[in-house]
Design a protein around this motif. Structure first.
Motif: not given
Length: 379
Positions: A136-137, A173-174, A44-48, A102-106
């Motif tokens: 994002e931050s 997550y920063d 499991t991973a995250v990206i801003q 983009k968070h709004m896209v997916a």
């Protein structure tokens, strides 16, 4: 078991029987019968969002129980979940972004990744990687100003880690990175990952203001870092007094008591405002919970007060000093165990300027040389 070594003996039926031996080495060749193993089994991973293309998201870890020629290097392939080619996977198993998310896209992607070993025939295994796209931050990093005091012998500072910047960020997550402006890199360095400050050798006496900043990838915040370098004079060492404290660690003394005790000590021993108090070193007393602080006082005309005068001043002000921290003893001469009167006790102090002790807290760091006290009976 990769091999066996056998000793075989042949023996005849004569009288007396005669024999001979031979060594037989049997090597077991490896068959590629183990698949690569992902650790952990799934990721499991995250990206801003808005991170640049090529941002590292995840490092895949793969092992293989076969011998080396049947294991690595591994070949990684994204089998499903990357139809729009949002991700790339390099030969070392590092998953990177190929687009600006983009968070709004997916908000989530699930990738099926295959690892193939180098054996013949090749063995494969699979893992699933869940990647979440987060906003994002929104919070700037915060950092605590740091003041560093370095005490060294004349032009004999060897360099090393002198302190650490403490910074935090409310965005979970920063990842924080630290930078130092280029023109100061000839004297100091800052570890970009953990904020440790490194001084190079040969620092001159004086005050240095470092241009350090911390960034979370979106916001960059300056940090106040001031370094004071004091070079010791040989004459100081001949006029030192030691105050021994009870039940205090070096870090607690530096972080909690040093500023307050220094102010109180100045009021107790300085005859004129122009006189200078020099804390030369602090170090734990071996085998105890005590702490020694070595200091000298320089007169405004350049000379130094004699230890006997300072001890008299300290003795008179001891009760006032202990309002700040408990004092175990005030030492000029330490001849306990020697069969001689005090006037026949000779003490010498040596400084090991290449054996530095760094006591670092969030706000204050104190770097000083190790000292050794030698006494001998002259009677």
């Amino acid at each position: 078991i990769s091999g066996y070594s056998l000793v075989i003996q042949a023996r005849d039926s004569g009288t007396p029987p005669l024999s001979s031996s031979v060594t037989v080495n049997v090597d077991i060749s490896d068959v590629n019968d183990n698949s690569p193993v992902f650790t952990p089994a799934n990721y499991t991973a995250v990206i801003q969002e808005n991170k640049p293309v090529g941002t590292s998201i995840l490092q895949l870890v793969v092992t293989d129980r076969d011998s080396f020629h049947n294991g690595p290097p591994f070949t990684f392939t994204i089998l499903t979940g990357n139809e729009e080619e949002e991700f790339t996977l390099d030969p070392h198993g590092v998953l990177r972004s190929a687009v600006i998310f983009k968070h709004m896209v997916a908000t989530e992607y699930v990738l099926c990744v295959q690892a193939k070993d180098s054996g013949k025939p090749q063995q494969v295994s699979h893992t699933y990687v869940q990647v979440r796209v987060i906003e994002e931050s929104i919070h700037k990093p915060t950092a605590i100003p740091l003041e560093i005091f370095i005490v060294t012998m004349e032009d004999d500072f060897p360099g090393g880690v002198i302190g650490k910047i403490h910074a935090t960020d409310q965005d979970v997550y920063d990842v924080l990175t630290y930078t130092l402006k280029s023109e100061q890199k000839s004297l100091f360095k800052v570890n970009s990952h953990d904020g440790k400050i490194i001084a190079l050798g040969g620092l001159d006496n004086g005050k240095y203001v470092l241009n350090v900043s911390v960034s979370d990838g979106r916001f960059q915040v300056p940090i106040d870092v001031v370094v004071h370098v004091e070079q010791l004079l040989q004459e100081m060492l001949q006029n030192t007094v030691t105050i021994r404290f009870e039940n205090v660690s070096p870090e607690d003394f530096v972080g909690l008591h040093m500023h307050g005790f220094r102010r109180t000590l100045r009021n107790a021993v300085l005859s004129q405002k122009q006189d200078s108090l020099h804390i030369i070193s602090i170090q734990p007393v071996s085998g105890s919970n005590q702490l020694d602080m070595l200091f000298a006082v320089q007169m405004h005309n350049g000379g130094f007060y004699k230890p006997a005068y300072l001890i008299q001043k300290l003795t008179n002000a001891r009760r006032h000093l202990e309002n700040v921290i408990r004092i175990s003893a005030i030492l000029e001469k330490n001849c306990s165990g020697l069969d001689c009167q005090e006037q026949h006790c000779e003490q010498s102090l040596s400084i090991d300027s290449h054996s530095l002790m760094t006591y670092s807290t969030a706000r204050i760091s104190f770097v000083c040389p190790r000292f050794y006290r030698n006494v001998r009976c002259m009677c």
